[in-house]
Enzyme design. Sequence first.
Site, short mmCIF file in Angstrom:
data_model
loop_
_atom_site.label_atom_id
_atom_site.label_comp_id
_atom_site.label_asym_id
_atom_site.label_seq_id
_atom_site.Cartn_x
_atom_site.Cartn_y
_atom_site.Cartn_z
CG HIS A 100 -1.67 -1.27 1.43
ND1 HIS A 100 -2.88 -1.58 0.85
CD2 HIS A 100 -1.31 -2.36 2.17
CE1 HIS A 100 -3.25 -2.81 1.22
NE2 HIS A 100 -2.31 -3.30 2.02
CB SER A 139 14.35 22.04 -14.05
OG SER A 139 13.61 23.24 -14.17
CE LYS A 189 12.81 18.76 -9.75
NZ LYS A 189 11.58 19.14 -10.44
CD GLU A 199 9.61 11.87 -14.76
OE1 GLU A 199 8.81 12.36 -13.96
OE2 GLU A 199 10.44 12.56 -15.38
#
Length: 493
Positions: A168, A289, A295, A302
């Site tokens: 979970h 970024s 970043k 992704e």
Amino acid sequence: MNEETCPVCPEGNVARTDATGRAEMVPELLAWTSSLAHDRSLVREDLLGSAAHVTMLHQVGLLETADAQALRGALFAMFDEATAGTLVLADGEEDVHMAIEARLTRELGQVGKRLHAARSRNDQVALALRIHVRDQAARTLAEVSNLLTELAERATMERDVVLPAYTHRQRAQPITAGFLVAAWANQMMRAAQAVSVALDRANESPLGCGACSGTSLPIDRDVVAAMLQFNGTTSNALDTIGDRDFVLDWTWAGARVLLALARLATDVIDFTTSEFAFLKIGDAIAAGSSMMPQKKNPDVFELVRSKASRGVGNLTSMLVLVKGLPTGYARDLQDDRQAVLDTGPLVRGALRAVRGAMIHLAFDAERCLRAVSDGSTQATDVAEALVRKGLPFREAYKATGQLVHLARERGIDLATLPLADARTVHDAFDAAVLAVLDPRVAVAAKKSAGGTAPERVDEQIGNVRAVAYELSEKIQNVPQLEELRRSLASVSI
Ligand code: ARG
């Protein structure tokens, strides 16, 4: 492709030959129905199929030796040009099959017109697709095998790093990073099985089924199948020419590999956040970024997830394409091409990306261990230690629950609760029971088959290595297109 104009024949100048018997079709519609833009990628597969067909026609007496030699020579020459990237199929044609026949006829005159005896484009396209799927599946298994070997190495390297497992997406129990990596590998091994099945299902020759019912000419389908190194021939012509189940199997298998990669990617993406911070992402794979200078983004992972979406799209488009078609061939099947041709490169690209990026990820062993050091994730281990002392599990579970509650009330970690306090809850608690609050002790004790104890993980790693090896062995039996060309060319006629 722009579906409004055909890029290979923008002026709609398609099918100038009368080979398909439809010279009078409206040019714009003929152009719109052309599959050449897509199936020209299958040109090498198609040429090999034709070379085998011609050789068989000669063997059964349907082609003179000189004609067969001329046709084979021209087909192999085109194959070599296609390999070198110099093949020009300039004429607008309905599909790659007609484009090849048109060129042969231009080059060889009447002899070129002998090629299509005892065959239809329906069995021909099935053949090209089957050779393609078999080849792509084998290449994919090679990449999977490489990734599995890499994962096995990695699991070995990380066998002492302890971190939480999640259910979970909540901290559940301590495991080792080696065990987590072995879990990734297990999912990938099941996906590899699907690829292996897809390879086997594609590995039957459809050639000689003709348009839908076979042929009255005395062909030998087994000869073609043997020359193209198929395991056998398909058994019913009508079924065969409308069968794309092997494409369903292939796109399903591709989606399975991508899903396995996507779930691994999600773990990586989560674990590289500063919230988890279990994994450090190397500069070599971190994207920046354009606005936020701080970043370090896991874009590679992704994009692995997004490729999985495309893989599922390919499978879905095939399922919907086939659904509701009547038995036999329907032109709808021509639109299988995008999904089929996209799948192999898509899957292998993602496999290579993950393998390449993995080595730039480093577990932060200290941070990982800290996430399980308060003892709460070892509550089940405490209860099991009580069971080992003879308590019924439900009683042990309750007593440990009270222990967790007590530590919470006191505002201290379960791991630091003094033994004396524990004994106020239940007198079965002793030093040996509480020792399992150390996550490393808890991990070492999970010796059940498939568990996270190091010796069990070693077994799992051994299995991953064995499967990686089996896959690499399996593909030894699958000829690459270049090898097929060589073996076909060596058949003397
Ligand atoms: N272009 C078609 C395809 O790629 C092959 C032609 C099928 N046969 C026919 N009679 N239209 O599937």
